[in-house]
Design a protein around this motif. Structure first.
Motif, PDB file in Angstrom:
ATOM      1  N   SER A  67       0.816  -1.217   0.000  1.00 27.92           N
ATOM      2  CA  SER A  67       0.000   0.000   0.000  1.00 27.92           C
ATOM      3  C   SER A  67       0.849   1.267   0.000  1.00 27.92           C
ATOM      4  CB  SER A  67      -0.930   0.004   1.217  1.00 27.92           C
ATOM      5  OG  SER A  67      -0.178  -0.126   2.406  1.00 27.92           O
ATOM      6  N   GLN A  68       2.124   1.148   0.316  1.00 29.32           N
ATOM      7  CA  GLN A  68       3.004   2.307   0.304  1.00 29.32           C
ATOM      8  C   GLN A  68       3.598   2.486  -1.093  1.00 29.32           C
ATOM      9  OE1 GLN A  68       5.934   1.844   3.378  1.00 29.32           O
ATOM     10  NE2 GLN A  68       4.401   1.777   5.002  1.00 29.32           N
ATOM     11  N   ALA A  69       3.491   3.703  -1.617  1.00 25.81           N
ATOM     12  CA  ALA A  69       3.987   3.992  -2.962  1.00 25.81           C
ATOM     13  C   ALA A  69       5.512   4.125  -2.967  1.00 25.81           C
ATOM     14  CB  ALA A  69       3.351   5.265  -3.496  1.00 25.81           C
ATOM     15  N   HIS A  70       6.127   3.639  -4.051  1.00 22.62           N
ATOM     16  CA  HIS A  70       7.579   3.664  -4.215  1.00 22.62           C
ATOM     17  C   HIS A  70       7.928   4.209  -5.597  1.00 22.62           C
ATOM     18  CE1 HIS A  70       8.493   1.055  -0.730  1.00 22.62           C
ATOM     19  NE2 HIS A  70       7.351   0.465  -1.031  1.00 22.62           N
ATOM     20  N   SER A  71       9.164   4.663  -5.730  1.00 25.49           N
ATOM     21  CA  SER A  71       9.678   4.984  -7.062  1.00 25.49           C
ATOM     22  C   SER A  71       9.741   3.681  -7.850  1.00 25.49           C
ATOM     23  CB  SER A  71      11.072   5.600  -6.960  1.00 25.49           C
ATOM     24  OG  SER A  71      11.996   4.613  -6.513  1.00 25.49           O
ATOM     25  N   VAL A  72       9.876   3.770  -9.161  1.00 27.98           N
ATOM     26  CA  VAL A  72       9.943   2.560  -9.985  1.00 27.98           C
ATOM     27  C   VAL A  72      11.104   1.668  -9.547  1.00 27.98           C
ATOM     28  CG1 VAL A  72      10.343   1.680 -12.314  1.00 27.98           C
ATOM     29  CG2 VAL A  72       8.765   3.585 -11.968  1.00 27.98           C
ATOM     30  N   ALA A  73      12.286   2.244  -9.363  1.00 28.04           N
ATOM     31  CA  ALA A  73      13.454   1.441  -8.981  1.00 28.04           C
ATOM     32  C   ALA A  73      13.235   0.755  -7.634  1.00 28.04           C
ATOM     33  CB  ALA A  73      14.705   2.313  -8.941  1.00 28.04           C
ATOM     34  N   ASP A  74      12.727   1.498  -6.645  1.00 28.02           N
ATOM     35  CA  ASP A  74      12.484   0.904  -5.323  1.00 28.02           C
ATOM     36  C   ASP A  74      11.388  -0.151  -5.392  1.00 28.02           C
ATOM     37  OD1 ASP A  74      14.452   2.495  -4.238  1.00 28.02           O
ATOM     38  OD2 ASP A  74      13.056   3.945  -3.340  1.00 28.02           O
ATOM     39  N   ALA A  75      10.374   0.092  -6.199  1.00 21.89           N
ATOM     40  CA  ALA A  75       9.284  -0.885  -6.345  1.00 21.89           C
ATOM     41  C   ALA A  75       9.798  -2.189  -6.954  1.00 21.89           C
ATOM     42  CB  ALA A  75       8.164  -0.305  -7.204  1.00 21.89           C
ATOM     43  N   LEU A  76      10.681  -2.093  -7.927  1.00 25.80           N
ATOM     44  CA  LEU A  76      11.222  -3.301  -8.554  1.00 25.80           C
ATOM     45  C   LEU A  76      12.070  -4.100  -7.567  1.00 25.80           C
ATOM     46  CD1 LEU A  76      12.079  -1.897 -12.081  1.00 25.80           C
ATOM     47  CD2 LEU A  76      10.085  -3.251 -11.395  1.00 25.80           C
ATOM     48  N   SER A  95       2.662  -0.430  -5.276  1.00 21.81           N
ATOM     49  CA  SER A  95       2.140   0.833  -5.790  1.00 21.81           C
ATOM     50  C   SER A  95       3.283   1.752  -6.193  1.00 21.81           C
ATOM     51  CB  SER A  95       1.287   1.494  -4.695  1.00 21.81           C
ATOM     52  OG  SER A  95       0.746   2.702  -5.147  1.00 21.81           O
ATOM     53  N   LEU A  96       3.109   2.417  -7.325  1.00 21.10           N
ATOM     54  CA  LEU A  96       4.116   3.348  -7.837  1.00 21.10           C
ATOM     55  C   LEU A  96       3.732   4.778  -7.489  1.00 21.10           C
ATOM     56  CD1 LEU A  96       4.641   1.834 -11.389  1.00 21.10           C
ATOM     57  CD2 LEU A  96       6.153   1.618  -9.400  1.00 21.10           C
ATOM     58  N   GLY A 100       3.378  13.920  -9.622  1.00 24.37           N
ATOM     59  CA  GLY A 100       2.484  15.063  -9.753  1.00 24.37           C
ATOM     60  C   GLY A 100       2.534  15.691 -11.130  1.00 24.37           C
ATOM     61  N   ALA A 101       3.469  15.263 -11.964  1.00 25.24           N
ATOM     62  CA  ALA A 101       3.599  15.836 -13.307  1.00 25.24           C
ATOM     63  C   ALA A 101       3.673  14.708 -14.331  1.00 25.24           C
ATOM     64  CB  ALA A 101       4.842  16.710 -13.375  1.00 25.24           C
ATOM     65  N   GLY A 102       2.807  13.740 -14.170  1.00 27.43           N
ATOM     66  CA  GLY A 102       2.796  12.636 -15.112  1.00 27.43           C
ATOM     67  C   GLY A 102       3.740  11.509 -14.735  1.00 27.43           C
ATOM     68  N   GLY A 103       4.111  11.414 -13.454  1.00 24.08           N
ATOM     69  CA  GLY A 103       4.994  10.346 -12.986  1.00 24.08           C
ATOM     70  C   GLY A 103       4.338   8.993 -13.108  1.00 24.08           C
ATOM     71  N   ALA A 104       5.000   7.969 -12.634  1.00 28.91           N
ATOM     72  CA  ALA A 104       4.588   6.580 -12.837  1.00 28.91           C
ATOM     73  C   ALA A 104       3.151   6.324 -12.414  1.00 28.91           C
ATOM     74  CB  ALA A 104       5.539   5.648 -12.098  1.00 28.91           C
ATOM     75  N   ASN A 105       2.824   6.521 -11.147  1.00 29.73           N
ATOM     76  CA  ASN A 105       1.473   6.361 -10.633  1.00 29.73           C
ATOM     77  C   ASN A 105       0.738   5.165 -11.231  1.00 29.73           C
ATOM     78  OD1 ASN A 105      -0.725   6.856  -9.086  1.00 29.73           O
ATOM     79  ND2 ASN A 105      -1.434   8.623 -10.250  1.00 29.73           N
ATOM     80  N   GLY A 106       0.933   4.027 -10.650  1.00 31.39           N
ATOM     81  CA  GLY A 106       0.312   2.799 -11.108  1.00 31.39           C
ATOM     82  C   GLY A 106       0.823   1.648 -10.269  1.00 31.39           C
ATOM     83  N   TRP A 107       1.147   0.544 -10.917  1.00 32.11           N
ATOM     84  CA  TRP A 107       1.609  -0.652 -10.205  1.00 32.11           C
ATOM     85  C   TRP A 107       2.826  -1.257 -10.891  1.00 32.11           C
ATOM     86  CZ3 TRP A 107      -0.431  -1.866  -5.639  1.00 32.11           C
ATOM     87  CH2 TRP A 107      -1.700  -1.366  -5.328  1.00 32.11           C
ATOM     88  N   ALA A 108       3.748  -1.738 -10.078  1.00 34.08           N
ATOM     89  CA  ALA A 108       4.806  -2.640 -10.534  1.00 34.08           C
ATOM     90  C   ALA A 108       4.331  -4.016 -10.085  1.00 34.08           C
ATOM     91  CB  ALA A 108       6.137  -2.289  -9.904  1.00 34.08           C
TER      92      ALA A 108
END
Length: 163
Positions: A67-76, A95-96, A100-108
């Motif tokens: 449930s905690q959002a991560h950057s793409v690298a940290d999520a991977l 969760s990615l 706020g400016a079109g970042g990942a925002n989704g799921w790895a």
């Protein structure tokens, strides 16, 4: 957080419908991508790996979801840890964070069986996501796997970068 999720396929509307006791989520599929059938295609246990301390639930979960959002690298990195520690899970999803400016925002998302990894961005304006309850999207992906498909075949998935 733990919840029991049911995913149904509706061939007339080409929609996967995930539901649990307090919410639901729909994903629209193209005719080529739809899952054939008109009934329940998957029932599974989802456990929040960031909130659950019960080792038994974590070991039994079909879907491990952060449930905690991560950057793409940290999520991977987190996904690799989850599928290594819990090899019997069907899917692990993290969760990615969006910038706020079109970042990942989704799921790895990683498949527990073959450890393939994809990114599934969340686009509230996109034609495929019919409802806003995005926490059930990993459940739709689990149903997709149960129906004999792979994560890479999910029509909205992107290859994850190498880490």
């Amino acid at each position: 957080m733990k919840r029991f999720v049911v995913v149904e396929a509706s061939p007339l509307l080409d929609v996967l419908h995930a539901r649990c006791s307090d919410t639901s989520f729909d994903v629209r599929l193209s005719l080529a991508d739809r899952v054939h059938g008109t009934s329940v295609i998957d029932e599974h246990l989802v456990v929040d790996v960031d909130a659950c301390q019960n080792a038994y639930l974590l070991a039994c979960a079909d879907v491990l979801q952060g449930s905690q959002a991560h950057s793409v690298a940290d999520a991977l990195h987190r996904l690799m840890e989850l599928v290594s520690v819990h090899p019997s899970c069907g899917i692990a999803a993290v969760s990615l964070a969006g910038d706020g400016a079109g970042g990942a925002n989704g799921w790895a998302v990683a498949s527990g069986s073959d450890r393939s990894v994809v990114l599934v961005p969340y686009d509230p304006q996109g034609p495929h996501q019919v409802s806003a309850e995005r926490s059930l999207l990993p459940s739709c992906l689990h149903a997709w796997l149960v129906a004999g498909r792979s994560l890479r075949e999910w029509p909205y998935a992107h290859d994850a970068p190498s880490i």
